[in-house]
Design a protein around this motif. Structure first.
Motif, PDB file in Angstrom:
ATOM      1  N   LEU A 137       8.166  88.826  78.038  1.00 23.78           N
ATOM      2  CA  LEU A 137       6.902  88.537  79.072  1.00 23.78           C
ATOM      3  C   LEU A 137       6.756  89.765  80.043  1.00 23.78           C
ATOM      4  O   LEU A 137       5.479  90.135  80.459  1.00 23.78           O
ATOM      5  CB  LEU A 137       7.145  87.527  80.118  1.00 23.78           C
ATOM      6  CG  LEU A 137       7.382  86.154  79.098  1.00 23.78           C
ATOM      7  CD1 LEU A 137       7.514  84.993  80.353  1.00 23.78           C
ATOM      8  CD2 LEU A 137       5.795  85.541  78.584  1.00 23.78           C
ATOM      9  N   ALA A 138       7.642  90.781  80.412  1.00 24.98           N
ATOM     10  CA  ALA A 138       7.469  91.733  81.298  1.00 24.98           C
ATOM     11  C   ALA A 138       6.444  92.831  80.610  1.00 24.98           C
ATOM     12  O   ALA A 138       5.537  93.173  81.283  1.00 24.98           O
ATOM     13  CB  ALA A 138       8.724  92.573  81.670  1.00 24.98           C
ATOM     14  N   PRO A 139       6.574  93.327  79.200  1.00 25.83           N
ATOM     15  CA  PRO A 139       5.430  94.033  78.904  1.00 25.83           C
ATOM     16  C   PRO A 139       4.076  93.509  78.803  1.00 25.83           C
ATOM     17  O   PRO A 139       3.205  94.379  78.890  1.00 25.83           O
ATOM     18  CB  PRO A 139       6.107  94.635  77.553  1.00 25.83           C
ATOM     19  CG  PRO A 139       7.208  93.467  77.291  1.00 25.83           C
ATOM     20  CD  PRO A 139       7.516  93.037  78.433  1.00 25.83           C
ATOM     21  N   VAL A 140       4.330  92.308  78.510  1.00 26.50           N
ATOM     22  CA  VAL A 140       2.808  91.715  78.319  1.00 26.50           C
ATOM     23  C   VAL A 140       2.098  91.538  79.670  1.00 26.50           C
ATOM     24  O   VAL A 140       0.948  92.065  79.836  1.00 26.50           O
ATOM     25  CB  VAL A 140       3.149  90.105  77.808  1.00 26.50           C
ATOM     26  CG1 VAL A 140       1.749  89.374  77.839  1.00 26.50           C
ATOM     27  CG2 VAL A 140       3.418  90.235  76.465  1.00 26.50           C
ATOM     28  N   VAL A 141       2.911  91.403  80.738  1.00 29.09           N
ATOM     29  CA  VAL A 141       2.366  91.200  82.120  1.00 29.09           C
ATOM     30  C   VAL A 141       1.947  92.715  82.632  1.00 29.09           C
ATOM     31  O   VAL A 141       0.779  93.072  83.032  1.00 29.09           O
ATOM     32  CB  VAL A 141       3.447  90.886  83.034  1.00 29.09           C
ATOM     33  CG1 VAL A 141       3.029  90.815  84.506  1.00 29.09           C
ATOM     34  CG2 VAL A 141       3.511  89.194  82.763  1.00 29.09           C
ATOM     35  N   ALA A 142       2.747  93.598  82.177  1.00 31.31           N
ATOM     36  CA  ALA A 142       2.485  95.207  82.536  1.00 31.31           C
ATOM     37  C   ALA A 142       1.250  95.480  82.025  1.00 31.31           C
ATOM     38  O   ALA A 142       0.422  96.038  82.413  1.00 31.31           O
ATOM     39  CB  ALA A 142       3.638  95.916  82.149  1.00 31.31           C
ATOM     40  N   ALA A 143       1.156  95.256  80.613  1.00 32.79           N
ATOM     41  CA  ALA A 143      -0.061  95.535  79.931  1.00 32.79           C
ATOM     42  C   ALA A 143      -1.366  94.792  80.387  1.00 32.79           C
ATOM     43  O   ALA A 143      -2.464  95.707  80.413  1.00 32.79           O
ATOM     44  CB  ALA A 143       0.166  95.136  78.306  1.00 32.79           C
ATOM     45  N   VAL A 144      -1.092  93.758  80.561  1.00 32.89           N
ATOM     46  CA  VAL A 144      -2.495  93.076  81.247  1.00 32.89           C
ATOM     47  C   VAL A 144      -2.803  93.473  82.786  1.00 32.89           C
ATOM     48  O   VAL A 144      -3.853  93.889  82.994  1.00 32.89           O
ATOM     49  CB  VAL A 144      -1.989  91.493  81.800  1.00 32.89           C
ATOM     50  CG1 VAL A 144      -3.187  90.991  82.471  1.00 32.89           C
ATOM     51  CG2 VAL A 144      -1.767  90.938  80.302  1.00 32.89           C
ATOM     52  N   TRP A 145      -2.035  94.159  83.456  1.00 31.56           N
ATOM     53  CA  TRP A 145      -2.109  94.725  85.163  1.00 31.56           C
ATOM     54  C   TRP A 145      -3.052  96.018  84.653  1.00 31.56           C
ATOM     55  O   TRP A 145      -3.690  96.390  85.343  1.00 31.56           O
ATOM     56  CB  TRP A 145      -1.023  94.901  85.904  1.00 31.56           C
ATOM     57  CG  TRP A 145      -0.367  93.457  85.980  1.00 31.56           C
ATOM     58  CD1 TRP A 145       0.993  93.612  86.585  1.00 31.56           C
ATOM     59  CD2 TRP A 145      -0.635  92.379  86.161  1.00 31.56           C
ATOM     60  NE1 TRP A 145       1.335  92.251  86.765  1.00 31.56           N
ATOM     61  CE2 TRP A 145       0.292  91.345  86.965  1.00 31.56           C
ATOM     62  CE3 TRP A 145      -1.994  91.781  86.100  1.00 31.56           C
ATOM     63  CZ2 TRP A 145      -0.005  89.831  87.146  1.00 31.56           C
ATOM     64  CZ3 TRP A 145      -1.889  90.315  86.103  1.00 31.56           C
ATOM     65  CH2 TRP A 145      -1.111  89.453  86.601  1.00 31.56           C
ATOM     66  N   VAL A 146      -2.428  96.888  83.460  1.00 33.85           N
ATOM     67  CA  VAL A 146      -2.949  98.094  83.339  1.00 33.85           C
ATOM     68  C   VAL A 146      -4.437  97.985  82.845  1.00 33.85           C
ATOM     69  O   VAL A 146      -5.148  98.749  83.161  1.00 33.85           O
ATOM     70  CB  VAL A 146      -2.174  99.003  82.494  1.00 33.85           C
ATOM     71  CG1 VAL A 146      -2.779 100.208  81.780  1.00 33.85           C
ATOM     72  CG2 VAL A 146      -0.599  99.575  82.815  1.00 33.85           C
ATOM     73  N   ARG A 147      -4.596  96.967  82.118  1.00 32.31           N
ATOM     74  CA  ARG A 147      -5.944  96.751  81.341  1.00 32.31           C
ATOM     75  C   ARG A 147      -6.761  96.290  82.246  1.00 32.31           C
ATOM     76  O   ARG A 147      -7.985  96.678  82.491  1.00 32.31           O
ATOM     77  CB  ARG A 147      -5.848  95.467  80.202  1.00 32.31           C
ATOM     78  CG  ARG A 147      -7.071  95.670  79.185  1.00 32.31           C
ATOM     79  CD  ARG A 147      -7.065  94.698  78.519  1.00 32.31           C
ATOM     80  NE  ARG A 147      -8.350  94.614  77.620  1.00 32.31           N
ATOM     81  CZ  ARG A 147      -8.622  95.396  76.720  1.00 32.31           C
ATOM     82  NH1 ARG A 147      -7.862  96.499  76.246  1.00 32.31           N
ATOM     83  NH2 ARG A 147      -9.815  94.956  76.052  1.00 32.31           N
ATOM     84  N   MET A 148      -6.543  95.496  83.205  1.00 35.35           N
ATOM     85  CA  MET A 148      -7.336  95.074  84.265  1.00 35.35           C
ATOM     86  C   MET A 148      -7.490  96.047  85.526  1.00 35.35           C
ATOM     87  O   MET A 148      -8.760  96.215  86.032  1.00 35.35           O
ATOM     88  CB  MET A 148      -6.844  93.783  84.965  1.00 35.35           C
ATOM     89  CG  MET A 148      -6.710  92.653  84.166  1.00 35.35           C
ATOM     90  SD  MET A 148      -6.089  91.167  84.911  1.00 35.35           S
ATOM     91  CE  MET A 148      -7.440  90.698  85.969  1.00 35.35           C
TER      92      MET A 148
END
Length: 501
Positions: free
Chosen positions: A352-363
């Motif tokens: 889940l950590a890379p998914v969360v990181a990617a979401v924050w970067v995209r947002m």
């Protein structure tokens, strides 16, 4: 004339400029620090996954023969001690050792502690736990502070970087229980402790090899004490350690300092220490009015961390005990040690950590405010306990077995909550920290973990005295309620936490 701490210029010994985006768009030093945390968490949580089982196992099977409630309480007290010592670790880094050397010596002490626990005697178990506590107190607050030094305060990559760093932590959290759990339950508990020792040794080797990529590797402390003051501080610390050891030995010898009283004292200290520490920072002349204003919302984040981690740390105590007595240890015909359930938590966090990181970067700047991320983490932690009410209701004792998926599902909720709360909490801590207390404010975040463990050390004593639905239901409901309180405070937190977005 009063001697003062002398700041050291932060421009020397910076990482090469080409390092800035060399690791998935992040500074290359993040790889070195994340890899260190992989092995530190491998050793720490690998040992933690079997520690409560080792305490509760019979003496005939090389355990310590404690009842379940006492085993969970002592395990939590050890966690309390680990994070209490982090205050001293932050101070030593800021004033005497510097971050790089504090982390290095912390890792050495941790490795020595695990090697001590590999010796199959009860006395060496306590020696080992003491060394690990001291070493973790040096390493944990300072390695997280070193991650923060890789970024400017306004760098939008910061939260994503901490998410990747936390993914490294959870790779170790996943792998540690797999190795130590299998060795501990099949070959003997001390074989599991040996694997933890080897893991920490590997972490130290790669940390030294990658030191040129680190921003905080200078030998001098950033706010070093004057030479005379430093010598005086070292003498006082050595004398204090000797007096403390002698006092504990004397009280234990006359029968006053029992294990139960030791646990109670640690809980009391875990309550008093953060209160005193906040007071020191609020009243320090080195803290500006602007920095002092950012500390007020930090108190709310501190309390949210306490509530969530009270739930999280029970993944390695009451949840381990529940898994060992009331959960299936077979999935699709494959049998596994009960301590492997702890790896499910790490696995979910790795995924889940890379998914969360990617979401924050995209947002980017559209992402939720840090306080809302933390509040959601607390709510998910509470729901992970509430889920355990369903398979345990209507059952008593050890005469039933729940399907493995119940505990796995609980760890899924807990893992997502952990990624949301800890990455945002660590990142916010490094942003809100007063400059003169940079490493020590990170240590204050870890004091929230000490308080969570201190409270746990008392609450888990009733684990055997109440029904499982009542235990998990009440604790889970309280966490959900307090998470909703943080959500309600979000408008005030957004106003007062600048420059945290």
């Amino acid at each position: 004339m009063t001697e003062r701490a002398h700041p050291v210029t932060a421009d020397d010994e910076q990482p090469p400029s080409q390092d800035d985006r060399a690791f998935f768009g992040q500074p290359k030093g993040l790889l070195t620090l994340s890899a260190l945390e992989v092995w530190e968490r491998f050793s720490f949580l690998g040992m933690q996954a079997i520690l409560v089982l080792y305490f509760a196992d019979t003496v005939a099977d090389e355990g310590l023969g404690m009842d379940a409630g006492t085993a969970a309480s002592v395990s939590a007290a050890y966690g309390t001690l680990v994070y209490l010592v982090s205050v001293g670790g932050g101070w030593l880094a800021d004033r005497i050792l510097g971050s790089y050397r504090a982390v290095l010596w912390g890792g050495i002490l941790i490795a020595l502690g695990h090697y001590s626990m590999a010796v199959p005697t009860a006395a060496m178990t306590w020696v080992g736990l003491g060394l690990i506590s001291a070493g973790t107190g040096l390493l944990k607050p300072n390695v997280a502070a070193m991650v923060g030094k890789l970024y400017r305060t306004d760098d939008d990559r910061r939260d994503a970087g901490f998410a990747l760093y936390y993914m490294g932590i959870n790779i170790g959290a996943f792998a540690g229980p797999l190795i130590t759990g299998w060795l501990g339950e099949h070959q003997g508990w001390h074989w599991g402790f040996s694997a933890a020792a080897l893991g920490m040794t590997l972490g130290l080797v790669q940390y030294i090899a990658g030191r040129r990529h680190l921003a905080g590797r200078k030998h001098a402390a950033e706010f070093a004490l004057a030479p005379a003051a430093m010598r005086r501080a070292v003498r006082l610390m050595v004398a204090g350690a000797v007096v403390f050891a002698a006092l504990c030995g004397t009280l234990a010898g006359v029968g006053w300092l029992t294990m139960g009283r030791f646990v109670d004292v640690l809980t009391l200290v875990s309550v008093v220490a953060p209160v005193v520490y906040f007071w020191v920072m609020f009243t320090s002349p080195r803290v500006t009015a602007e920095e002092r204003g950012r500390l007020r919302p930090y108190i709310v984040l501190f309390l949210a961390s306490v509530v969530f981690n009270f739930i999280l740390f029970q993944a390695y105590s009451t949840m381990m005990l529940l898994a060992s007595t009331n959960a299936d240890t077979s999935i699709l015909g494959f049998d596994f040690p009960s301590s492997w359930y702890a790896s499910a938590l790490g696995a979910f966090e790795v995924a889940l950590a890379p998914v969360v990181a990617a979401v924050w970067v995209r947002m980017g700047r559209r992402q939720p405010h840090a306080s809302n991320k933390i509040a959601l983490g607390v709510i998910l932690g509470g729901l992970s306990f509430l889920l355990m009410v369903v398979p345990t209701v209507g059952h008593e004792g050890t005469d039933y077995r729940m399907a493995a998926w119940w505990i796995v599902g609980s760890y899924l909720l807990l893992g997502l909550g952990d990624v949301l709360l800890e990455t945002s909490g660590l990142s916010a801590s490094s942003k809100l920290a007063p400059k003169a207390f940079s490493s020590q404010t990170m240590a204050l975040w870890f004091l929230s973990l000490a308080l969570a463990n201190g409270i746990q050390a008392q609450v888990v004593k009733i684990y055997d005295d109440v029904s499982h639905p009542a235990y998990f239901g009440v604790n889970g409901a309280i966490a959900v309620l307090l998470g909703l309180v943080v959500v309600a405070l979000a408008p005030w937190l957004r106003r007062t936490m600048h420059p945290v977005h």
